[in-house]
Structure formats: C-alpha cells, structure tokens
Design a protein around this motif. Structure first.
Motif, PDB file in Angstrom:
ATOM      1  N   GLY A  30       0.807  -1.217   0.000  1.00  0.00           N
ATOM      2  CA  GLY A  30       0.000   0.000   0.000  1.00  0.00           C
ATOM      3  C   GLY A  30       0.832   1.255   0.000  1.00  0.00           C
ATOM      4  O   GLY A  30       0.331   2.342  -0.259  1.00  0.00           O
ATOM      5  N   GLY A  31       2.150   1.123   0.291  1.00  0.00           N
ATOM      6  CA  GLY A  31       3.042   2.263   0.219  1.00  0.00           C
ATOM      7  C   GLY A  31       3.412   2.564  -1.214  1.00  0.00           C
ATOM      8  O   GLY A  31       3.149   1.778  -2.136  1.00  0.00           O
ATOM      9  N   VAL A  32       4.065   3.702  -1.435  1.00  0.00           N
ATOM     10  CA  VAL A  32       4.363   4.138  -2.798  1.00  0.00           C
ATOM     11  C   VAL A  32       5.369   3.207  -3.476  1.00  0.00           C
ATOM     12  O   VAL A  32       5.267   2.949  -4.686  1.00  0.00           O
ATOM     13  N   ASP A  33       6.339   2.659  -2.738  1.00  0.00           N
ATOM     14  CA  ASP A  33       7.372   1.823  -3.358  1.00  0.00           C
ATOM     15  C   ASP A  33       6.775   0.553  -3.965  1.00  0.00           C
ATOM     16  O   ASP A  33       6.983   0.244  -5.139  1.00  0.00           O
ATOM     17  N   SER A  34       6.032  -0.197  -3.155  1.00  0.00           N
ATOM     18  CA  SER A  34       5.463  -1.447  -3.660  1.00  0.00           C
ATOM     19  C   SER A  34       4.358  -1.184  -4.671  1.00  0.00           C
ATOM     20  O   SER A  34       4.158  -1.967  -5.599  1.00  0.00           O
ATOM     21  N   SER A  35       3.650  -0.071  -4.533  1.00  0.00           N
ATOM     22  CA  SER A  35       2.579   0.261  -5.478  1.00  0.00           C
ATOM     23  C   SER A  35       3.148   0.567  -6.858  1.00  0.00           C
ATOM     24  O   SER A  35       2.592   0.149  -7.879  1.00  0.00           O
ATOM     25  N   VAL A  36       4.269   1.303  -6.904  1.00  0.00           N
ATOM     26  CA  VAL A  36       4.920   1.582  -8.178  1.00  0.00           C
ATOM     27  C   VAL A  36       5.462   0.292  -8.783  1.00  0.00           C
ATOM     28  O   VAL A  36       5.307   0.040  -9.994  1.00  0.00           O
ATOM     29  N   GLU A 175       3.808   9.894 -12.732  1.00  0.00           N
ATOM     30  CA  GLU A 175       3.837   9.615 -14.168  1.00  0.00           C
ATOM     31  C   GLU A 175       2.929   8.445 -14.519  1.00  0.00           C
ATOM     32  O   GLU A 175       2.335   8.397 -15.600  1.00  0.00           O
ATOM     33  N   LEU A 176       2.797   7.496 -13.582  1.00  0.00           N
ATOM     34  CA  LEU A 176       1.924   6.334 -13.785  1.00  0.00           C
ATOM     35  C   LEU A 176       0.461   6.642 -13.478  1.00  0.00           C
ATOM     36  O   LEU A 176      -0.405   5.773 -13.601  1.00  0.00           O
ATOM     37  N   ASP A 177       0.187   7.879 -13.052  1.00  0.00           N
ATOM     38  CA  ASP A 177      -1.179   8.314 -12.697  1.00  0.00           C
ATOM     39  C   ASP A 177      -1.754   7.531 -11.529  1.00  0.00           C
ATOM     40  O   ASP A 177      -2.971   7.297 -11.462  1.00  0.00           O
ATOM     41  N   LEU A 178      -0.900   7.137 -10.589  1.00  0.00           N
ATOM     42  CA  LEU A 178      -1.413   6.504  -9.377  1.00  0.00           C
ATOM     43  C   LEU A 178      -2.125   7.554  -8.532  1.00  0.00           C
ATOM     44  O   LEU A 178      -1.794   8.744  -8.573  1.00  0.00           O
ATOM     45  N   GLU A 179      -3.104   7.116  -7.748  1.00  0.00           N
ATOM     46  CA  GLU A 179      -3.870   8.050  -6.932  1.00  0.00           C
ATOM     47  C   GLU A 179      -2.960   8.810  -5.974  1.00  0.00           C
ATOM     48  O   GLU A 179      -1.933   8.303  -5.528  1.00  0.00           O
ATOM     49  N   GLU A 180      -3.363  10.027  -5.650  1.00  0.00           N
ATOM     50  CA  GLU A 180      -2.557  10.873  -4.768  1.00  0.00           C
ATOM     51  C   GLU A 180      -2.350  10.231  -3.406  1.00  0.00           C
ATOM     52  O   GLU A 180      -1.300  10.416  -2.776  1.00  0.00           O
ATOM     53  N   ILE A 181      -3.335   9.479  -2.926  1.00  0.00           N
ATOM     54  CA  ILE A 181      -3.193   8.818  -1.628  1.00  0.00           C
ATOM     55  C   ILE A 181      -2.033   7.832  -1.632  1.00  0.00           C
ATOM     56  O   ILE A 181      -1.477   7.488  -0.594  1.00  0.00           O
ATOM     57  N   ILE A 182      -1.635   7.389  -2.836  1.00  0.00           N
ATOM     58  CA  ILE A 182      -0.476   6.505  -2.973  1.00  0.00           C
ATOM     59  C   ILE A 182       0.787   7.314  -3.246  1.00  0.00           C
ATOM     60  O   ILE A 182       1.798   7.190  -2.554  1.00  0.00           O
ATOM     61  N   SER A 183       0.744   8.182  -4.252  1.00  0.00           N
ATOM     62  CA  SER A 183       1.961   8.882  -4.680  1.00  0.00           C
ATOM     63  C   SER A 183       2.506   9.833  -3.626  1.00  0.00           C
ATOM     64  O   SER A 183       3.722  10.030  -3.521  1.00  0.00           O
ATOM     65  N   GLU A 184       1.639  10.435  -2.823  1.00  0.00           N
ATOM     66  CA  GLU A 184       2.092  11.430  -1.845  1.00  0.00           C
ATOM     67  C   GLU A 184       2.061  10.899  -0.413  1.00  0.00           C
ATOM     68  O   GLU A 184       2.265  11.658   0.530  1.00  0.00           O
ATOM     69  N   ARG A 185       1.821   9.626  -0.256  1.00  0.00           N
ATOM     70  CA  ARG A 185       1.676   9.073   1.086  1.00  0.00           C
ATOM     71  C   ARG A 185       2.993   9.068   1.850  1.00  0.00           C
ATOM     72  O   ARG A 185       4.060   8.857   1.289  1.00  0.00           O
ATOM     73  N   MET A 186       2.898   9.313   3.149  1.00  0.00           N
ATOM     74  CA  MET A 186       4.093   9.263   3.986  1.00  0.00           C
ATOM     75  C   MET A 186       4.699   7.869   3.982  1.00  0.00           C
ATOM     76  O   MET A 186       3.967   6.876   3.898  1.00  0.00           O
ATOM     77  N   PRO A 187       6.021   7.767   4.086  1.00  0.00           N
ATOM     78  CA  PRO A 187       6.648   6.442   4.172  1.00  0.00           C
ATOM     79  C   PRO A 187       6.140   5.664   5.376  1.00  0.00           C
ATOM     80  O   PRO A 187       5.804   6.242   6.414  1.00  0.00           O
ATOM     81  N   PHE A 188       6.082   4.352   5.202  1.00  0.00           N
ATOM     82  CA  PHE A 188       5.693   3.449   6.294  1.00  0.00           C
ATOM     83  C   PHE A 188       6.648   2.273   6.255  1.00  0.00           C
ATOM     84  O   PHE A 188       6.893   1.709   5.175  1.00  0.00           O
ATOM     85  N   PRO A 189       7.216   1.886   7.381  1.00  0.00           N
ATOM     86  CA  PRO A 189       8.249   0.839   7.353  1.00  0.00           C
ATOM     87  C   PRO A 189       7.699  -0.517   6.950  1.00  0.00           C
ATOM     88  O   PRO A 189       6.576  -0.879   7.316  1.00  0.00           O
ATOM     89  N   GLU A 221      -0.885  16.904   9.241  1.00  0.00           N
ATOM     90  CA  GLU A 221      -1.046  16.898   7.783  1.00  0.00           C
ATOM     91  C   GLU A 221      -0.793  18.274   7.169  1.00  0.00           C
ATOM     92  O   GLU A 221      -0.125  18.399   6.129  1.00  0.00           O
ATOM     93  N   ASP A 222      -1.285  19.329   7.803  1.00  0.00           N
ATOM     94  CA  ASP A 222      -1.132  20.678   7.247  1.00  0.00           C
ATOM     95  C   ASP A 222       0.299  21.197   7.317  1.00  0.00           C
ATOM     96  O   ASP A 222       0.635  22.202   6.681  1.00  0.00           O
ATOM     97  N   HIS A 223       1.157  20.522   8.079  1.00  0.00           N
ATOM     98  CA  HIS A 223       2.551  20.956   8.220  1.00  0.00           C
ATOM     99  C   HIS A 223       3.472  20.242   7.226  1.00  0.00           C
ATOM    100  O   HIS A 223       4.674  20.473   7.231  1.00  0.00           O
ATOM    101  N   ASP A 224       2.909  19.363   6.418  1.00  0.00           N
ATOM    102  CA  ASP A 224       3.610  18.729   5.302  1.00  0.00           C
ATOM    103  C   ASP A 224       4.939  18.074   5.694  1.00  0.00           C
ATOM    104  O   ASP A 224       5.992  18.388   5.127  1.00  0.00           O
ATOM    105  N   PRO A 225       4.926  17.149   6.653  1.00  0.00           N
ATOM    106  CA  PRO A 225       6.172  16.475   7.027  1.00  0.00           C
ATOM    107  C   PRO A 225       6.574  15.431   5.989  1.00  0.00           C
ATOM    108  O   PRO A 225       5.736  14.962   5.212  1.00  0.00           O
ATOM    109  N   TRP A 226       7.841  15.077   5.979  1.00  0.00           N
ATOM    110  CA  TRP A 226       8.286  13.930   5.180  1.00  0.00           C
ATOM    111  C   TRP A 226       7.687  12.661   5.780  1.00  0.00           C
ATOM    112  O   TRP A 226       7.178  11.807   5.068  1.00  0.00           O
ATOM    113  N   GLN A 227       7.760  12.560   7.106  1.00  0.00           N
ATOM    114  CA  GLN A 227       7.235  11.399   7.802  1.00  0.00           C
ATOM    115  C   GLN A 227       6.869  11.813   9.225  1.00  0.00           C
ATOM    116  O   GLN A 227       7.590  12.568   9.876  1.00  0.00           O
TER     117      GLN A 227
END
Length: 305
Positions: A30-36, A175-189, A221-227
């Motif tokens: 569900g994270g961006v790495d495995s989704s891509v 570029e793959l047009d993945l949903e924003e909830i995937i492309s911009e999601r915070m990293p998860f271990p 969320e409004d403070h836009d952290p990396w994680q």
C-alpha cells in the motif's frame, strides 16, 4: 532526477526480460514503493502477475480496506490474513534486528505459499536504494533485503525501483497516474508497527501505536512532514482522574527530509503538540504520557528500531 518516462519504459522492458513467460507475485503493502513496483510489473506481464497483500496485523489503521479499494482493478489481488502468524513469530523477541529477521522470514514464507498457489516462479518487491544502503551498511536490516532468510524458494527476485530514492519513486508514481493517496503518502516501514514498538511486540502495544500514529498523521497533515508517526517506547508514571497509573509512554516524531537518508526534526507549533498529546492520552486510558522527539538523522534514525 530520473527521467520518469524513460525509466518506466526501461523498467517494463527489464521486468519482461527477467520474468519471461513465467508468473510472478508482487509483495504489495500500500506504500508508494510497492505500489509503483506493482504498477510497473502489471504493465509488463499483465494477468501473469498476482498482487499479494499480507495483513500482518502491524499495518496502518484502515490499510486493508484501502488496499481493496485502490487495487480493485487487479482482479487477481489476494489479501492474506496473517495477523496471528506474525505475532506468534515475534513473541518474546525484543532485539530490533531479530524482529526484522523474524518478519522477513515470515513474509517470505507467506509469499512462497501464495506463489505455489499462483504457480509463480518470481517475487517482485518494492525495494528502493536507501533500503539497500542501510542494510548493506549494517545500519539496520530491511525485511525485504537483509531481513530475508538465506534460503528463498523463488527462481528470482525482481526489484524494479531498486536504484531510486523515495522522491524519485514518487515522481514515477505521478507519471503512472497513481492516486494521490499513494503517490504522496508518507513512508511506512516494511516491518510495520513492530518497529514502532520498542521491545516485545504485543497486541496491546501494536493497537496503541496504530491509533497514536493515526492521530499524529491527522494532526500534522497541514505541516507537510516527510514522515510523522508515534511509537510506544516504554512505561512511566502518570495521573488520570485521582488515580496514579503506570501507563505507556508514546513518543511522537515528525521530520523533514528529501530522500530519507538524512532528516531534521520538524519544529511543530506548541498548539499542535498539545492537541496530539491530549488526543492520545484521552483516547487511550493506558497511555500515561506523550513526548516529542527533537533528534535529527543523524545521529538518530527516523524510525526507532
């Protein structure tokens, strides 16, 4: 920065060459790495790819439902209920590296079972470059790199984003047009909440970490952290009502970074921190106090274990 269009073309071609006419399973979290990695592999081999999401019981709040919704277009998606098996594998383990190896071992066995059912010879993973650097440098083992067992029952492991940093993976996701909830999601271990619980992993501590992480993500969320996340780090004395309690200590962490290799602790407003502590202590009677981690990376890592 990588040229995303060229990267996608090259990655699809490489996957086709590696897998040939065989079948493969993709470890989907569900994270961006495995989704891509899943999107690239699906372009490359289509229905010969079986996406497998393993619900370890160590995932984010609502993760399983989100996976079902986001990847419903992949008809072969399989969701494996493995919560009890992972908690049993972690029982009694307190050392961080042993945790990671136990999780890596259990993950690979789950995928071997699913691969047998799907008649798949290859495993696709979303391993990225920082995963490899940290594992090879003995900083920490990633469950999908240094945490893998020595004997793996696959003809090959395919890692299409292994040379990319996190920000580059996000560019490919867009570029793959993945949903924003995937492309911009915070990293998860990869090992999930197991490494946001310092010491032995129990159902109680995992549930506290899951709810606390959800609160932190909402509030910052409004403070836009990396994680940003919360971890259960031990026990301490507190007062609730007129009673003394010996409850859990939850540490909150919010960092800014570009690629995760270095990070700076975020200077969150005092009002935000107070809302976080009020919600975490108020919504769980077994939490005695909340602290905020101001340590950068280095000297600390982003995660606690």
């Amino acid at each position: 920065m990588v040229n995303t269009t060229e990267f996608i073309e090259d990655a699809v071609e490489e996957i086709q060459e590696q897998i040939g006419d065989a079948n493969a399973v993709i470890a989907l979290s569900g994270g961006v790495d495995s989704s891509v990695a899943a999107a690239l592999a699906y372009r490359a081999i289509g229905d010969r790819l079986t996406p497998v999401y393993v619900d370890t019981g160590l995932m984010r709040k609502g993760e399983t439902d989100q996976i079902r919704e986001t990847f419903s277009y992949m008809e072969s998606l399989r969701i494996v209920e493995a919560q009890d098996r992972f908690l049993e594998a972690l029982s009694g383990i307190t050392d961080p590296e042993e945790k990671r190896h136990a999780i890596g071992e259990q993950f690979i066995r789950e995928f071997e079972r699913e691969a047998t059912s799907a008649e798949a010879d290859y495993l696709v993973q979303g391993t990225i470059y920082p995963d490899r650097i940290e594992s090879e440098g003995n900083i920490k083992s990633h469950h999908n790199v240094g945490g893998l067992p020595e004997v793996v029952d696959f003809e090959g492991i395919v890692e299409p984003v292994r040379e990319l940093y996190k920000d580059e993976v996000r560019g490919v996701a867009r570029e793959l047009d993945l949903e924003e909830i995937i492309s911009e999601r915070m990293p998860f271990p990869g090992p999930g909440l197991a490494i946001r619980v310092v010491g032995e992993v129990t159902r109680e501590k995992v549930e506290i970490a899951r709810e606390a992480c959800h609160i932190v993500e909402e509030e910052v969320e409004d403070h836009d952290p990396w994680q940003a996340f919360a971890a259960v780090v031990g026990k301490g004395t507190g007062v609730k009502g007129d009673n003394r309690v010996h409850g859990w200590i939850v540490s909150v962490r919010s960092v800014e970074s570009r690629d995760g290799m270095t990070a700076r602790a975020q200077e969150l407003p005092w009002e935000t921190l107070q809302r976080i502590q009020s919600r975490i202590t108020g919504e769980n009677e077994n939490v005695a106090r909340v602290v905020y981690d101001v340590t950068h990376k280095p000297p600390a890592t982003i995660e606690y274990e």
